[in-house]
Design an enzyme around this catalytic site. Structure first.
Site, PDB file in Angstrom:
ATOM      1  N   GLY A   1       0.821  -1.216   0.000  1.00 44.45           N
ATOM      2  CA  GLY A   1       0.000   0.000   0.000  1.00 44.45           C
ATOM      3  C   GLY A   1       0.846   1.253   0.000  1.00 44.45           C
TER       4      GLY A   1
ATOM      5  N   ASP B   1      -1.895  -7.775  -5.152  1.00 42.41           N
ATOM      6  CA  ASP B   1      -3.212  -7.722  -4.510  1.00 42.41           C
ATOM      7  C   ASP B   1      -3.101  -8.609  -3.279  1.00 42.41           C
ATOM      8  OD1 ASP B   1      -5.774  -7.925  -3.607  1.00 42.41           O
ATOM      9  OD2 ASP B   1      -6.621  -8.732  -5.468  1.00 42.41           O
TER      10      ASP B   1
ATOM     11  N   ASN C   1       1.035  -2.612   5.388  1.00 40.15           N
ATOM     12  CA  ASN C   1       0.320  -1.339   5.545  1.00 40.15           C
ATOM     13  C   ASN C   1      -0.983  -1.285   4.746  1.00 40.15           C
ATOM     14  OD1 ASN C   1       0.189   1.820   5.798  1.00 40.15           O
ATOM     15  ND2 ASN C   1       0.255   1.394   3.596  1.00 40.15           N
TER      16      ASN C   1
ATOM     17  N   SER D   1      -4.573   0.314  13.665  1.00 44.13           N
ATOM     18  CA  SER D   1      -5.370   1.546  13.812  1.00 44.13           C
ATOM     19  C   SER D   1      -5.802   1.622  15.270  1.00 44.13           C
ATOM     20  CB  SER D   1      -6.610   1.462  12.920  1.00 44.13           C
ATOM     21  OG  SER D   1      -7.532   2.495  13.251  1.00 44.13           O
TER      22      SER D   1
ATOM     23  N   TYR E   1     -13.969  -3.226   9.642  1.00 43.06           N
ATOM     24  CA  TYR E   1     -12.627  -2.611   9.737  1.00 43.06           C
ATOM     25  C   TYR E   1     -12.051  -2.802  11.139  1.00 43.06           C
ATOM     26  CZ  TYR E   1      -9.044   1.101   9.281  1.00 43.06           C
ATOM     27  OH  TYR E   1      -7.873   1.810   9.243  1.00 43.06           O
ATOM     28  N   ALA E   2     -12.869  -2.513  12.169  1.00 42.15           N
ATOM     29  CA  ALA E   2     -12.371  -2.607  13.541  1.00 42.15           C
ATOM     30  C   ALA E   2     -12.071  -4.053  13.930  1.00 42.15           C
ATOM     31  CB  ALA E   2     -13.381  -1.987  14.507  1.00 42.15           C
TER      32      ALA E   2
ATOM     33  N   ALA F   1     -11.114  -6.464  11.828  1.00 41.41           N
ATOM     34  CA  ALA F   1      -9.874  -6.839  11.126  1.00 41.41           C
ATOM     35  C   ALA F   1      -8.654  -6.245  11.826  1.00 41.41           C
ATOM     36  CB  ALA F   1      -9.936  -6.366   9.678  1.00 41.41           C
ATOM     37  N   LYS F   2      -8.732  -4.967  12.206  1.00 38.60           N
ATOM     38  CA  LYS F   2      -7.573  -4.320  12.836  1.00 38.60           C
ATOM     39  C   LYS F   2      -7.300  -4.920  14.212  1.00 38.60           C
ATOM     40  CE  LYS F   2      -6.409  -1.433   9.570  1.00 38.60           C
ATOM     41  NZ  LYS F   2      -5.111  -1.570   8.883  1.00 38.60           N
TER      42      LYS F   2
HETATM   43  N1  LIG Z   1      -5.836   7.447   7.256  1.00 42.05           N
HETATM   44  C1  LIG Z   1      -6.164   7.176   8.510  1.00 42.05           C
HETATM   45  O1  LIG Z   1      -6.789   8.018   9.204  1.00 42.05           O
HETATM   46  C2  LIG Z   1      -5.751   5.873   9.139  1.00 42.05           C
HETATM   47  C3  LIG Z   1      -5.987   5.712  10.511  1.00 42.05           C
HETATM   48  C4  LIG Z   1      -5.628   4.528  11.133  1.00 42.05           C
HETATM   49  C5  LIG Z   1      -5.036   3.505  10.389  1.00 42.05           C
HETATM   50  N2  LIG Z   1      -4.832   3.670   9.058  1.00 42.05           N
HETATM   51  C6  LIG Z   1      -4.199   2.555   8.345  1.00 42.05           C
HETATM   52  O2  LIG Z   1      -3.037   2.996   7.686  1.00 42.05           O
HETATM   53  C7  LIG Z   1      -2.814   2.183   6.522  1.00 42.05           C
HETATM   54  C8  LIG Z   1      -2.641   3.087   5.317  1.00 42.05           C
HETATM   55  O3  LIG Z   1      -3.842   3.838   5.159  1.00 42.05           O
HETATM   56  P1  LIG Z   1      -3.923   5.199   4.321  1.00 42.05           P
HETATM   57  O4  LIG Z   1      -4.741   6.129   5.107  1.00 42.05           O
HETATM   58  O5  LIG Z   1      -2.565   5.591   3.848  1.00 42.05           O
HETATM   59  O6  LIG Z   1      -4.837   4.660   3.109  1.00 42.05           O
HETATM   60  P2  LIG Z   1      -4.835   4.973   1.551  1.00 42.05           P
HETATM   61  O7  LIG Z   1      -6.176   4.552   1.074  1.00 42.05           O
HETATM   62  O8  LIG Z   1      -4.390   6.360   1.303  1.00 42.05           O
HETATM   63  O9  LIG Z   1      -3.713   3.970   1.005  1.00 42.05           O
HETATM   64  C9  LIG Z   1      -3.906   2.572   1.021  1.00 42.05           C
HETATM   65  C10 LIG Z   1      -3.099   1.937  -0.098  1.00 42.05           C
HETATM   66  O10 LIG Z   1      -3.337   0.524  -0.052  1.00 42.05           O
HETATM   67  C11 LIG Z   1      -3.522   0.070  -1.378  1.00 42.05           C
HETATM   68  N3  LIG Z   1      -4.345  -1.165  -1.386  1.00 42.05           N
HETATM   69  C12 LIG Z   1      -5.662  -1.264  -1.118  1.00 42.05           C
HETATM   70  N4  LIG Z   1      -6.065  -2.521  -1.276  1.00 42.05           N
HETATM   71  C13 LIG Z   1      -4.983  -3.251  -1.661  1.00 42.05           C
HETATM   72  C14 LIG Z   1      -4.773  -4.603  -1.981  1.00 42.05           C
HETATM   73  N5  LIG Z   1      -5.778  -5.492  -1.998  1.00 42.05           N
HETATM   74  N6  LIG Z   1      -3.518  -5.003  -2.305  1.00 42.05           N
HETATM   75  C15 LIG Z   1      -2.506  -4.111  -2.328  1.00 42.05           C
HETATM   76  N7  LIG Z   1      -2.646  -2.803  -2.058  1.00 42.05           N
HETATM   77  C16 LIG Z   1      -3.881  -2.372  -1.718  1.00 42.05           C
HETATM   78  C17 LIG Z   1      -4.215   1.213  -2.090  1.00 42.05           C
HETATM   79  O11 LIG Z   1      -4.066   1.128  -3.510  1.00 42.05           O
HETATM   80  C18 LIG Z   1      -3.514   2.424  -1.486  1.00 42.05           C
HETATM   81  O12 LIG Z   1      -2.370   2.794  -2.228  1.00 42.05           O
HETATM   82  C19 LIG Z   1      -4.015   1.239   6.440  1.00 42.05           C
HETATM   83  O13 LIG Z   1      -3.685   0.006   7.026  1.00 42.05           O
HETATM   84  C20 LIG Z   1      -5.072   1.947   7.250  1.00 42.05           C
HETATM   85  O14 LIG Z   1      -6.038   1.050   7.761  1.00 42.05           O
HETATM   86  C21 LIG Z   1      -5.175   4.830   8.417  1.00 42.05           C
END
Ligand SMILES: NC(=O)c1ccc[n+]([C@@H]2O[C@H](COP(=O)([O-])OP(=O)(O)OC[C@H]3O[C@@H](n4cnc5c(N)ncnc54)[C@H](O)[C@@H]3O)[C@@H](O)[C@H]2O)c1
Length: 262
Positions: free
Chosen positions: A16, A66, A93, A146, A159-160, A162-163
């Protein structure tokens, strides 16, 4: 700078990493000298991000994966082995956001989120542990969970769940891999400004009145602001560095103090 960095020559796979927090972490690891693979389902975005890093003289390439698909994950592991012969650092990530309420959620919608956010991190770990065991010192797995894996939140059943699973996966995996000197930890971001936090109408969730009132005005986030990907990069780097050589099975909240309040 990459030259002489503290992760010089270590191979790091970040899922990601085309955008958001993953790109923030990948950038920091590359700045510390790691050879970074930006692994993402959004292939062309990951290619563009890797090219940006390479233009800065950092070592970065992109690869499509993926994480919900066994064959795709195994293909990535084979590619990393063919290109580099080893992998010191895996950052799980990648994830998707999803609103799911118990009264309206279909089991298909639930399984989709679990298949990516939960099984994806586990699938990647199964595929990469043999490669990490072949690597030299500094072996690390970092899961991005998260604060919603530590606390409840309305409309976030899938989501919760899974995390929360990956929180305890982190601890169990740490126990399995400690004999191999592989440290396994997680960061738990709070509210972070990334494409994931954009609403369907294109507006930023954290610019909404409810967020400003509860989290900024009344200080439910003691830092009184949402986070940026750069705020995640330092703690992630620490857990991937030699400084974390006796830290394993830990979940580090990176949330401006949000989880310290009630
Ligand atoms: N943004 C927030 O507020 C927040 C808060 C807590 C936790 N997180 C966690 O941080 C991590 C990154 O989140 P983000 O906010 O940067 O999200 P984002 O949506 O900006 O980026 C996620 C990336 O994951 C990729 N992705 C999605 N499904 C995929 C798959 N099946 N295979 C490979 N790649 C895949 C997407 O293409 C994207 O580039 C995640 O695990 C998210 O749950 C985010």
């Amino acid at each position: 700078m990459a030259e002489g960095g503290r992760l010089q020559g270590r191979v790091a796979v970040v899922t990601g990493a085309a955008q958001g927090i993953g790109l923030g972490i990948a950038t920091r690891l590359a700045e510390e000298g790691a050879i970074v693979v930006l692994a993402d389902i959004a292939d062309s975005k990951a290619q563009a991000a890797a090219a940006d890093l390479a233009r800065r003289g950092l070592s970065a390439t992109a690869a499509r994966v993926d994480i919900a698909n066994d064959a795709s994950v195994q293909m990535l592991a084979r590619k990393v082995e063919a290109d580099h012969g080893k992998c010191e650092i895996l950052v799980n990530n990648a994830a998707v956001g999803a609103d799911t309420h118990i009264e309206t959620m279909s089991m298909e919608a639930y399984q989709r989120v679990i298949g990516i956010n939960q099984d994806g991190a586990i699938r990647m770990s199964v595929a990469f542990v043999p490669l990490i065991k072949k690597a030299g010192p500094g072996r690390r797995i970092l899961n991005v969970v998260s604060i919603l894996g530590l606390r409840g939140w309305p409309n976030q059943i899938a989501y919760a769940t899974a995390k929360g699973a990956i929180v305890n996966f982190t601890r169990a995996l740490a126990c399995d891999l400690a004999p191999h000197d592989i440290m396994v930890n997680a960061i738990a971001p709070g509210f972070v400004d990334t494409p994931m936090s954009l609403r369907r109408d294109g507006k930023h969730e954290y610019d909404a009145d409810w967020f400003r009132d509860i989290y900024v005005k009344y200080g439910r986030i003691p830092m009184r602001r949402y986070g940026k990907p750069i705020d995640m990069a330092g703690p992630a780097y620490f857990l991937c560095s030699d400084d974390a050589q006796y830290v394993t099975g830990q979940i580090l909240s990176v949330d401006g103090g949000a989880s310290a309040t009630f």
